[in-house]
Each structure stands twice: as structure tokens, then as C-alpha cells.
Design a protein around this motif. Structure first.
Motif, PDB file in Angstrom:
ATOM      1  N   THR A  71       1.039  -1.506  -0.151  1.00 42.96           N
ATOM      2  CA  THR A  71       0.059  -0.315  -0.157  1.00 42.96           C
ATOM      3  C   THR A  71       1.334   1.393   0.217  1.00 42.96           C
ATOM      4  O   THR A  71       0.437   1.549  -1.001  1.00 42.96           O
ATOM      5  CB  THR A  71      -0.734  -0.122   1.238  1.00 42.96           C
ATOM      6  OG1 THR A  71      -0.866  -1.133   1.916  1.00 42.96           O
ATOM      7  CG2 THR A  71      -1.813   1.356   1.449  1.00 42.96           C
ATOM      8  N   PHE A  72       1.999   1.087   1.088  1.00 43.24           N
ATOM      9  CA  PHE A  72       2.709   2.522   1.308  1.00 43.24           C
ATOM     10  C   PHE A  72       3.613   2.708  -0.548  1.00 43.24           C
ATOM     11  O   PHE A  72       3.875   3.528  -0.923  1.00 43.24           O
ATOM     12  CB  PHE A  72       3.263   2.246   2.211  1.00 43.24           C
ATOM     13  CG  PHE A  72       2.758   2.610   3.358  1.00 43.24           C
ATOM     14  CD1 PHE A  72       2.286   3.848   3.968  1.00 43.24           C
ATOM     15  CD2 PHE A  72       1.979   1.391   4.285  1.00 43.24           C
ATOM     16  CE1 PHE A  72       1.939   4.020   5.171  1.00 43.24           C
ATOM     17  CE2 PHE A  72       1.613   1.804   5.571  1.00 43.24           C
ATOM     18  CZ  PHE A  72       1.589   2.552   5.362  1.00 43.24           C
ATOM     19  N   LEU A  73       3.836   1.343  -0.505  1.00 46.54           N
ATOM     20  CA  LEU A  73       4.715   1.527  -2.042  1.00 46.54           C
ATOM     21  C   LEU A  73       3.926   2.254  -3.218  1.00 46.54           C
ATOM     22  O   LEU A  73       4.712   3.189  -4.116  1.00 46.54           O
ATOM     23  CB  LEU A  73       5.288   0.174  -2.358  1.00 46.54           C
ATOM     24  CG  LEU A  73       6.507   0.335  -3.924  1.00 46.54           C
ATOM     25  CD1 LEU A  73       7.556   1.033  -3.716  1.00 46.54           C
ATOM     26  CD2 LEU A  73       6.880  -0.841  -3.801  1.00 46.54           C
ATOM     27  N   LEU A  74       2.464   1.738  -3.153  1.00 48.59           N
ATOM     28  CA  LEU A  74       1.719   2.369  -4.286  1.00 48.59           C
ATOM     29  C   LEU A  74       1.555   3.532  -3.812  1.00 48.59           C
ATOM     30  O   LEU A  74       1.121   4.641  -5.639  1.00 48.59           O
ATOM     31  CB  LEU A  74       0.703   1.799  -4.519  1.00 48.59           C
ATOM     32  CG  LEU A  74       0.782  -0.263  -5.349  1.00 48.59           C
ATOM     33  CD1 LEU A  74      -0.847  -0.608  -4.464  1.00 48.59           C
ATOM     34  CD2 LEU A  74       1.394  -0.084  -6.262  1.00 48.59           C
ATOM     35  N   HIS A  75       1.286   4.350  -2.568  1.00 44.64           N
ATOM     36  CA  HIS A  75       1.388   5.635  -2.514  1.00 44.64           C
ATOM     37  C   HIS A  75       2.431   6.505  -2.954  1.00 44.64           C
ATOM     38  O   HIS A  75       2.041   7.559  -3.670  1.00 44.64           O
ATOM     39  CB  HIS A  75       0.897   5.866  -1.569  1.00 44.64           C
ATOM     40  CG  HIS A  75       0.592   6.908  -0.553  1.00 44.64           C
ATOM     41  ND1 HIS A  75      -0.231   7.762  -0.712  1.00 44.64           N
ATOM     42  CD2 HIS A  75       1.797   8.100  -0.036  1.00 44.64           C
ATOM     43  CE1 HIS A  75      -0.452   8.620   0.063  1.00 44.64           C
ATOM     44  NE2 HIS A  75       1.068   8.799   0.490  1.00 44.64           N
ATOM     45  N   ILE A  76       3.284   5.980  -3.039  1.00 47.84           N
ATOM     46  CA  ILE A  76       4.594   6.556  -3.243  1.00 47.84           C
ATOM     47  C   ILE A  76       5.094   6.312  -4.544  1.00 47.84           C
ATOM     48  O   ILE A  76       5.115   8.106  -5.002  1.00 47.84           O
ATOM     49  CB  ILE A  76       5.943   6.104  -2.551  1.00 47.84           C
ATOM     50  CG1 ILE A  76       5.360   6.048  -0.564  1.00 47.84           C
ATOM     51  CG2 ILE A  76       7.164   6.912  -3.246  1.00 47.84           C
ATOM     52  CD1 ILE A  76       6.409   5.205  -0.143  1.00 47.84           C
ATOM     53  N   ILE A  77       4.687   5.771  -5.423  1.00 47.99           N
ATOM     54  CA  ILE A  77       4.694   5.442  -7.002  1.00 47.99           C
ATOM     55  C   ILE A  77       4.230   6.425  -7.303  1.00 47.99           C
ATOM     56  O   ILE A  77       3.979   7.150  -8.030  1.00 47.99           O
ATOM     57  CB  ILE A  77       4.486   4.575  -7.498  1.00 47.99           C
ATOM     58  CG1 ILE A  77       5.657   3.360  -6.452  1.00 47.99           C
ATOM     59  CG2 ILE A  77       4.347   3.913  -9.032  1.00 47.99           C
ATOM     60  CD1 ILE A  77       5.685   2.230  -7.900  1.00 47.99           C
ATOM     61  N   THR A  78       2.856   7.202  -6.780  1.00 47.99           N
ATOM     62  CA  THR A  78       1.400   7.645  -7.299  1.00 47.99           C
ATOM     63  C   THR A  78       2.007   9.231  -6.700  1.00 47.99           C
ATOM     64  O   THR A  78       1.726  10.150  -7.487  1.00 47.99           O
ATOM     65  CB  THR A  78       0.262   7.027  -6.832  1.00 47.99           C
ATOM     66  OG1 THR A  78      -0.180   6.244  -6.991  1.00 47.99           O
ATOM     67  CG2 THR A  78      -1.106   8.443  -7.138  1.00 47.99           C
ATOM     68  N   SER A  79       2.891   9.633  -5.797  1.00 48.50           N
ATOM     69  CA  SER A  79       3.181  10.849  -4.921  1.00 48.50           C
ATOM     70  C   SER A  79       3.944  11.240  -5.778  1.00 48.50           C
ATOM     71  O   SER A  79       5.024  12.374  -5.344  1.00 48.50           O
ATOM     72  CB  SER A  79       2.697  10.786  -3.814  1.00 48.50           C
ATOM     73  OG  SER A  79       1.824   9.859  -2.872  1.00 48.50           O
ATOM     74  N   LEU A  80       5.079  10.850  -6.695  1.00 46.93           N
ATOM     75  CA  LEU A  80       6.669  10.790  -7.887  1.00 46.93           C
ATOM     76  C   LEU A  80       5.941  11.210  -8.566  1.00 46.93           C
ATOM     77  O   LEU A  80       4.970  10.653  -9.540  1.00 46.93           O
ATOM     78  CB  LEU A  80       7.222   9.625  -7.871  1.00 46.93           C
ATOM     79  CG  LEU A  80       7.668   9.046  -6.643  1.00 46.93           C
ATOM     80  CD1 LEU A  80       8.290   7.961  -6.803  1.00 46.93           C
ATOM     81  CD2 LEU A  80       8.941  10.595  -6.010  1.00 46.93           C
ATOM     82  N   LYS A  81       5.948  12.166  -9.520  1.00 47.41           N
ATOM     83  CA  LYS A  81       6.610  13.283 -10.382  1.00 47.41           C
ATOM     84  C   LYS A  81       6.840  12.062 -11.604  1.00 47.41           C
ATOM     85  O   LYS A  81       7.775  11.165 -11.588  1.00 47.41           O
ATOM     86  CB  LYS A  81       7.408  14.239 -10.627  1.00 47.41           C
ATOM     87  CG  LYS A  81       6.787  15.906  -9.951  1.00 47.41           C
ATOM     88  CD  LYS A  81       8.128  16.645  -9.868  1.00 47.41           C
ATOM     89  CE  LYS A  81       7.376  17.834  -9.541  1.00 47.41           C
ATOM     90  NZ  LYS A  81       8.154  18.624  -9.332  1.00 47.41           N
ATOM     91  N   SER A  82       6.787  12.521 -12.751  1.00 43.31           N
ATOM     92  CA  SER A  82       6.458  11.354 -13.799  1.00 43.31           C
ATOM     93  C   SER A  82       8.127  11.507 -14.170  1.00 43.31           C
ATOM     94  O   SER A  82       8.952   9.909 -14.397  1.00 43.31           O
ATOM     95  CB  SER A  82       6.368  11.734 -15.320  1.00 43.31           C
ATOM     96  OG  SER A  82       6.935  12.721 -15.439  1.00 43.31           O
ATOM     97  N   THR A  83       8.680  11.841 -13.263  1.00 41.96           N
ATOM     98  CA  THR A  83      10.138  12.029 -13.626  1.00 41.96           C
ATOM     99  C   THR A  83      10.695  11.576 -12.049  1.00 41.96           C
ATOM    100  O   THR A  83      11.961  11.916 -11.579  1.00 41.96           O
ATOM    101  CB  THR A  83      11.711  13.227 -13.501  1.00 41.96           C
ATOM    102  OG1 THR A  83      10.827  14.527 -12.988  1.00 41.96           O
ATOM    103  CG2 THR A  83      10.804  13.437 -15.474  1.00 41.96           C
ATOM    104  N   GLY A  84      10.372  10.903 -10.704  1.00 43.21           N
ATOM    105  CA  GLY A  84      10.539  11.061  -9.705  1.00 43.21           C
ATOM    106  C   GLY A  84      11.081   9.541  -9.815  1.00 43.21           C
ATOM    107  O   GLY A  84      11.098   8.453 -10.030  1.00 43.21           O
TER     108      GLY A  84
END
Length: 847
Positions: free
Chosen positions: A299-312
Motif C-alpha cells: 500500500t505504501f509503495l503504491l502511494h509513493i509511486i503515485t506521489s512521484l512526478k513522472s520523473t520522480g
């Protein structure tokens, strides 16, 4: 005079001692850290109208001092802290601890005494001059306390702190560069006390814009304080449940995105769906799959991926189970791998974290290069996510060949040291992981670039042992050698890295024994096992190797230019520069590991060098003259051991131990003192031996010549001997008593001579300090103290490496030294002897 790191740390931990008993560490940390914060901001910003923190009238640490011994001290401290909090929008941050809580601090005089002592400990710290540019001694002290609080808090309360060593790795592999701008953002959705965010920010040349969220109110307050102590008052830390109620958003249904993300989420959270419907998530975090209801790691990994810019880019600590667990997690893992988000995986040792003993890993995310690497199954969706299995398209029959894509894996599970009941990464472990990951170096049994093809063949299982075998090769015994003798050449050849450096030593150690039959593939040890190490150390090849191994160190000395340290220098920049140059100096050294040499410097930095450098950059080299008088409060013992005692006054040398002054300026006097000490030791030994021999008769009964001189404590003293001499009538006893008196006198005179000589030498050393020139101070500190210690430790490391070789040679020699026929013959000989002895006793039988 600048306060030293270790002095500051011991004072802070003493403050914790005042609070133990009434509460556990998870509670008293709030009190200690609040006082540290109050003392720091008062010392730094009091009277400064442009300061980061405004210290209003009646809200400084001076006001806390004024409240000492007041019967209402608890209430007054609360009001002082509350006033500072109100002025600086820190309500709910620094006023969490209740200094008037009788249940935790005691009632009446008990509370007054406890808080008075607590304030007194911080009162003795001068924190005004302890922030050289770019350095955060107070922030480091905060981390020191957090580590100890986490250690004492136990499993249930250790989650607020990520070990500093692990934080450093995340910060260095997440992708922050030397040219990363200050307005680049870094985010931690489960920020705890903020250590990960701070470590990441420190990797950028001018820092980063910090954003964090923490569910626990008290812990989010710790994070806010931590940011201010680290000079990051503009960092934005929100309270609340990141999953159910994310605070960082762009509009109602879209998460704010960031350049970088780092996180150490709670492992295997069983309540992650509380307040959240994953099947109808407004932020689209579960596009790649829904994690199991009772395990929220993904859950947290998916939250972080969603919270990153396309270059994040991101780096997240998760339990090892995320790499190989099946069902819903396997589906998510496969989707993320196909999308190309996972750049690398770093397996860490077990028992690093305070909340759990299970092993964890770091998953490194790179969205910037994911699109170049992503596998396109069928027709891709518009935007950044392609259509993949489990999301509306049946692509099971697609025969997609994945080429040119890979995940970099590191198995760092073996590199650590024991630290109490936990494991801890060493400086060399951190540096090796970061070097290998950032440079993509493939090292045997440590790191590999694994293609997605190979991962796909393993059903997208990312369990590191499937791809990296980090186990040590099995040490196989040779049956033929056990039966017939000789050492297998293959075992000798396995030490080839030594023989490349010591070819003649191999010829000295191994060869053909002319007394034994020659056998192809086998040699004999030509030196007795007990003499192997001595033979190696005495060999000219080893001496040449030892000399060559010191050449990089000597070259590094010139490059490090330690005598040029000056006021205002940054200690952290200094240790970074000199440690990197030492690492480079030993990059191609024979047999020696550059990381082991690096560790020698880093250990010395932590133990001694860091404190010395902090003093020099704030007080300059003249601090080498300083002898600080140690004064204890009434009824209290000194916290520090004095270096010199002159006229009953006790002194501590700030930078130069008296032994270095003695060695350079008073060697002759020390030689005389050593000779007197030898005489004293001889006199004491002669006295003790004589008393022991004559206290009893030698049969154990107390009827020796001096038995009647034993006092009521069963000891013979000069006084008890004199008293007995007045009463004794036996000539032999009188002679013994007189000899004892003579030896007591010799011993006393010898001790007096040593004491007087030591006092004279101490006074001479004491008088030498003020007359030291700057050049002499630099020589004493840099050459005699720092470099001499480092060189001695490097020499010890050289010998340790050869000891490993000697141990292996000895092991092989002893393993095969006695072949089976010899053992059988020895058994037969011993059996015959036993039979002969039995026959002589009239015990004989036949089989």
C-alpha cells in the motif's frame, strides 16, 4: 570553548537518568528533547530580532533556570514553553510534555528536585557556538538521543526512528545529484521523527524542499523539532493518516507529486484499510493491484509511486516478504516490474530496526526511466500507464520478449557489526552499498544486474538468493589426503591472491618432503604449524609488502593537509573529503580492502577526531594550549577523568593529552620515572612474596613466622608487624618481623620516589602547555596524535590480513598432518601399552 560531541552526549544522557523510573523511554524522550530544544533556541536566538525562532520575554531558558527549586516549577516550565510555542506557531509541537505531571515526575519535593536537576544539566551546556557552517552538532545530538530512546523503548515504540545508517543509504541511492536545485521536493509519507527527510535533503548542495506526514501526534512533534534543530524550520510536516487522509494534494482527487520520496513505513500493517476503501480510492493509487487486507506493505509503495512526478525517484524500506509473497502481492509485483518502475533492490541484514528483528530491503523506484524500459502489452493506455494483466485486458497469450531491461540487486545481508542486542551497519558497509549501487558494479556474491527475462522465468519472484548466492564456498575435506597425507594443491591454489604478493613465501611454506613419497596434486607444509605466522612476518616479502602498504597512507597525509584546518571549516565536509581520498588511495592496494582502511579512519573520526576538529574549527589551534579545570557540584562526582592533578586541582586537556607532551619534551624524565616504577614494582613484589611465604608454614595452617602479625582483617601491615615486634620473644620470629619491616620501608620509599617524580613531571607538563607555539601544537595533534594512531591501526590491519593467511595455512597443515595409517599405528602402539600395563596388574584376557 566549544562543547565536544561526547561531552554533550553524556550530559544529555544524564538528563535521561533523572527521568527513568517514572516513565518509559517513549515518554521521557518528550521531556528531554523539549529541554534540548528550549536550550538551543534560547542560546542561539535570544535577543535576535531576525532569528528563525522568536524568543519572547519570559520564554527563554534563563526563565527556566530562575524557576529552579521553586515549588511551582512544573507549572512555570509549562508556561515558559507554552509562551515560546504560541509566539512561533509551535503549539502541539514543543508543548507535548507536561512538566507538571505528578504521576510521571513525582509529587511535591520529588518533582521540584527532579526538574531542578534536569534544568541544571542543560544549564551547564553552552550551545551558542556549536554550529559551524553546514554542520549540525545539535541535530546530531538529537539523533543520538533518538537512537537510545528507540533502543530503550522496545519493539512497540521503536518505529519513530529509522537507524541513521539506513537513512544514509536511502538518501544516497534515491538519485539526488550535486546539481539538484534547492526547490526540488522530497517527501516522506510516514516520516516519523524526520531523519530520512533530513538525510535526503543533506545530499543536495543547498538542501531540498521538505514535505512529510506522520500519523502519530507526538512523533510529528518530534519531527518538527528535529527540523528546527537541523536548521530546516521551513520544512512542512503534517499530522494525520497518510493512507486514509493524505494532506499533500493537488485538488480534491489528486495527490501532490514530488521529485523524490523516501520512506520507512510500518511493516505489515494489518489496519491499512481503516478509513479507506481501496476499491474506490479517489487518488488512483491501486491501479496496479490491491494489497491484501491484512498486509499493507505494498500500500505504501503504491502511494509513493503515485506521489512521484513522472520523473520522480524513490527509495522505500520494506520487509523481505514483498519480494516473494504470492497472490495479490505477486500480481502487484509483476505489474510494477513490467512497468519498469523498480530500478534496484538492496537486501539488508536482519535485526537492524528497533520495531522488528526481521530482515528488510530497500526498493529503489525510478519513474523517469520507467517509460523507456516498460513492456508494452497490446495497445497502451493513454498517459503513463500501459494496459497490463489484471486491468481490463487479457494478455496471457502475448509472447513478449523483454530485452535490455533489468533490475540491479545487492545482497548486503552479511555486512554489519553487533551493537548490543541489535545489528548495525558500519561506515564501510554503507559506502560499499552506495558505491556498488550507484556505479552498477557487479561483485561476486554481492551484486548483480538481473535481466527481466530471468526474473520472468522465475515467475517475477524477486527473492534475492534466487539471483545472488552470497554463501561462502564449502570447505571440502580431501579423503585421499586424510588417508595418505599431504595437503591438496587445490587448497593451496585457492590462496592465489596471497601467492601473487608472496610467491617466495609459498615456496617456503609448501614443498615436497623428501622423507615421504611424492604424490601428484599434493604438497607438504615445510614449517611447523606453530611457527607459520612468525615465519611469514620475518620473511622479506612480507616486510616489503608492509612497507608498500603504507605508501598510500603517506601520500594521503600530504593530500589531506590536516595542519591546514582553520576557523569556520566544516567538519562534515572535511571528513567526507579526507575519507574519500583515503578510499581512493587504497583503491588498488594489494590484499588490503579499501573499505577496511576507510573504516579505520571513520572509527577514529567517531571516537576522537570529530571532537578535536569541532574544537579547532571553532576555537582554532590555540585551543591545544587549553587545560580545563574540572569542578563538580557539591556532593557530586566528576563526570570526566582528569588528565592532570596539580595542587589538588584537576584538569582536562582539550586536545593534547599529557602523554604526548611527555613523549616529545620530557622523554628523559619519563625514562627516569619508568626506572623508579620498576624499582617500586620489584619492592612491592618482594614484600608481597615474603609476607605470603611467612604467613603460613607452607602446609596451610597459620603457624608461619608472621602468623601472629595478622590483624583482625587477616592482613599483615606495617602497623601490625610493629605491634607484634614489641611482643615477640622467638629469635626466628623477631628476625622475620624485622625483615618484613625492612621490606615495608623499601616499598614505602619506592612509592614515595615514584609519586614525587610523577608530581614533578606533571608540573613540568602543566607549565609546558601555555608555551606551545602553533607549529608545535599542530605537530603534537596531527603527527603525534592523529596520524600516529591511524598508522598504528593500518599496520594492525596489515598484520590481520597476513594472520588470515597464516591461520588457513595452519588449518590445512593440522588437518592433514596425521594420515590414517599413522593414526592406526599410533592406536596399535597405545593399545599394546595398555595391554602391557593390564598384564602387569594381573589383568589379562584374550579375544
Amino acid at each position: 570553548m566549544a562543547i565536544k560531541k561526547n561531552e554533550l552526549y553524556s550530559s544529555l544522557w544524564a538528563s535521561c537518568d533523572e527521568l527513568r523510573g517514572g516513565m518509559d523511554a517513549s515518554q521521557y524522550k518528550d521531556y528531554v528533547l523539549t529541554l534540548l530544544f528550549m536550550k538551543y533556541v534560547s542560546d542561539k536566538y535570544k535577543g535576535d530580532p531576525y532569528g528563525m525562532i522568536v524568543v519572547p520575554k519570559g520564554a527563554s531558558f534563563d526563565d527556566m533556570i530562575a524557576a529552579k527549586n521553586d515549588k511551582e516549577i512544573g507549572d512555570k516550565l509549562n508556561k515558559i514553553i507554552g509562551s515560546l510555542a504560541e509566539e512561533n506557531d509551535l503549539k502541539g509541537v514543543i508543548d507535548v510534555a507536561d512538566f507538571n505531571d505528578e504521576d510521571k515526575l513525582g509529587k511535591g519535593k520529588e518533582m521540584v528536585d527532579r526538574l531542578t536537576k534536569l534544568v541544571g544539566i542543560f544549564q551547564g551546556l553552552d550551545l551558542t557556538g556549536n554550529r559551524a557552517d553546514g554542520d549540525d552538532l545539535l541535530g546530531d545530538a538529537y539523533e543520538y538521543l533518538m537512537r537510545h530512546f528507540a533502543t530503550e523503548s522496545g519493539k512497540s515504540k521503536g518505529q519513530f526512528y529509522t537507524p541513521s545508517e539506513v537513512s544514509q543509504i536511502l538518501a544516497k541511492v534515491v538519485g539526488i545529484q550535486n546539481n539538484t536545485p534547492q526547490d526540488a521536493t522530497v517527501y516522506d509519507p510516514t516520516c516519523g521523527s524526520g531523519s530520512l527527510l533530513l538525510k535526503a535533503s543533506n545530499e543536495a548542495p543547498r538542501g531540498l524542499s521538505i514535505f512529510g506526514q506522520e500519523m502519530d501526534n507526538a512523533t510529528s512533534a518530534l519531527a518538527r523539532m528535529n527540523m528546527i534543530l537541523h536548521n530546516n524550520a521551513t520544512a512542512k510536516i503534517w499530522k494525520g493518516n497518510t493512507l486514509a487522509d493524505p494532506q499533500w494534494k493537488d485538488g480534491a482527487n489528486k495527490l501532490k507529486t514530488f521529485d523524490f520520496a523516501v520512506a520507512n513505513p510500518p511493516f505489515s500493517n494489518k489496519n491499512w484499510t481503516s478509513g479507506l476503501n481501496p476499491l474506490n480510492d479517489p487518488y488512483g493509487r491501486f491501479t496496479w493491484g490491491t494489497p491484501p487486507e491484512k498486509n499493507g506493505d505494498y500500500t505504501f509503495l503504491l502511494h509513493i509511486i503515485t506521489s512521484l512526478k513522472s520523473t520522480g525517484k524513490g527509495a522505500v524500506i520494506l520487509p523481505h516478504g514483498v519480494l516473494f509473497r504470492g497472490n495479490a502481492e505477486a500480481n502487484i509485483r509483476q505489474n510494477l516490474i513490467k512497468q519498469g518502475y523498480i530500478k534496484g533492490i538492496i537486501g539488508l541484514p536482519a535485526n537492524l530496526f528497533y520495531g522488528t528483528g526481521i530482515p528488510a530491503c530497500i526498493i529503489v523506484i525510478d519513474k523517469e526511466h520507467a517509460q523507456k524500459a516498460a513492456v508494452h502489452f497490446g495497445e497502451a493506455l493513454q498517459g503513463e500507464r500501459p494496459l497490463i494483466e489484471g486491468h481490463g485486458n487479457d494478455v496471457k497469450n502475448n509472447q513478449t520478449h523483454i530485452t535490455g531491461r533489468s533490475i540491479f540487486m545487492i545482497d548486503a545481508s552479511k555486512g554489519f557489526i553487533k551493537d548490543g542486542n541489535k545489528n548495525r551497519l558500519r561506515s564501510q558497509d554503507i559506502h560499499k552499498i552506495v558505491d556498488v549501487f550507484n556505479k552498477g558494479l557487479e561483485l561476486e556474491r554481492f551484486s548483480r544486474l538481473v535481466t527481466i527475462d530471468e526474473i520472468a522465468k522465475n515467475d517475477y519472484n524477486l527473492n534475492i538468493p534466487r539471483y545472488i548466492d552470497s554463501s561462502e564456498p564449502e570447505d571440502l575435506h580431501d579423503l585421499s589426503a586424510h588417508l595418505q597425507g599431504g595437503i591438496p594443491n587445490r587448497d593451496i591454489d585457492a590462496l592465489a591472491h596471497y601467492w601473487q604478493v608472496f610467491p617466495s613465501i609459498r615456496a617456503t611454506l609448501f614443498g615436497r618432503n623428501p622423507e615421504l613419497p611424492a604424490r601428484d596434486g599434493y604438497s607438504h607444509c615445510m614449517i611447523d604449524a606453530s611457527k607459520v605466522k612468525a615465519s611469514i612476518l620475518a620473511h622479506s616479502e612480507f616486510k616489503d609488502f608492509a612497507s608498500r602498504s603504507l605508501l598510500p597512507f603517506k601520500a594521503w597525509i600530504k593530500q589531506a593537509a590536516l595542519t591546514e584546518i582553520s576557523l569556520g571549516d566544516s567538519p562534515k565536509e572535511l571528513i567526507h573529503d579526507i575519507s574519500e581520498s583515503l578510499l581512493a588511495a587504497y583503491a588498488n592496494s594489494e590484499l588490503l580492502s579499501k573499505y577496511d582502511i576507510y573504516q579505520i579512519l571513520m572509527d577514529y573520526w567517531s571516537d576522537t577526531l570529530q571532537d578535536d576538529v569541532y574544537v579547532l574549527v571553532q576555537d582554532d589551534w590555540q585551543a591545544g594550549k587549553t587545560l580545563r579545570e574540572l569542578v563538580s557540584a557539591k556532593g557530586e562526582k566528576l563526570k570526566e577523568t582528569p588528565d592532570l592533578i596539580i595542587n589538588k586541582k584537576k584538569y582536562k586537556a582539550e586536545l593534547i593529552p599529557p602523554s604526548l607532551i611527555v613523549a616529545r619534551y620530557f622523554a628523559a624524565e619519563q625514562t627516569k620515572l619508568d626506572a623508579l616504577q620498576i624499582k617500586q614494582d620489584e619492592a612491592t613484589q618482594a614484600l608481597e612474596t615474603y609476607l605470603e611465604e611467612n604467613a603460613t608454614s607452607g602446609t596451610g595452617s597459620e603457624d608461619g613466622l608472621l602468623a601472629d602479625a595478622l590483624n583482625d582483617k587477616d592482613k599483615i601491615t606495617k602497623v601490625s608487624v610493629a605491634a607484634r615486634l614489641k611482643l615477640a620473644t622467638d629469635k626466628a620470629e623477631i628476625a622475620a618481623l624485622k625483615q618484613a619491616t625492612k621490606l615495608f620501608t623499601y616499598d614505602a620509599n619506592a612509592k614515595k620516589a615514584v609519586k614525587e617524580a610523577q608530581e614533578i613531571l606533571d608540573v613540568a607538563v602543566f607549565k609546558q602547555y601555555p608555551h606551545l607555539s602553533i607549529d608545535e601544537i599542530k605537530t603534537l595533534i596531527v603527527n603525534d596524535k592523529w596520524l600516529a594512531t591511524l598508522q598504528a591501526n593500518i599496520i594492525a590491519e596489515i598484520e590481520r590480513v597476513t594472520q588470515q593467511m597464516a591461520n588457513r595455512v595452519k588449518e590445512l597443515e593440522e588437518r592433514y598432518s596425521t594420515p590414517l595409517p599413522t593414526l592406526t599405528k599410533s592406536v596399535e602402539t597405545l593399545s599394546d601399552k595398555v595391554a602391557g600395563h593390564l598384564k602387569a596388574m594381573g589383568l589379562e584376557w584374550t579375544l
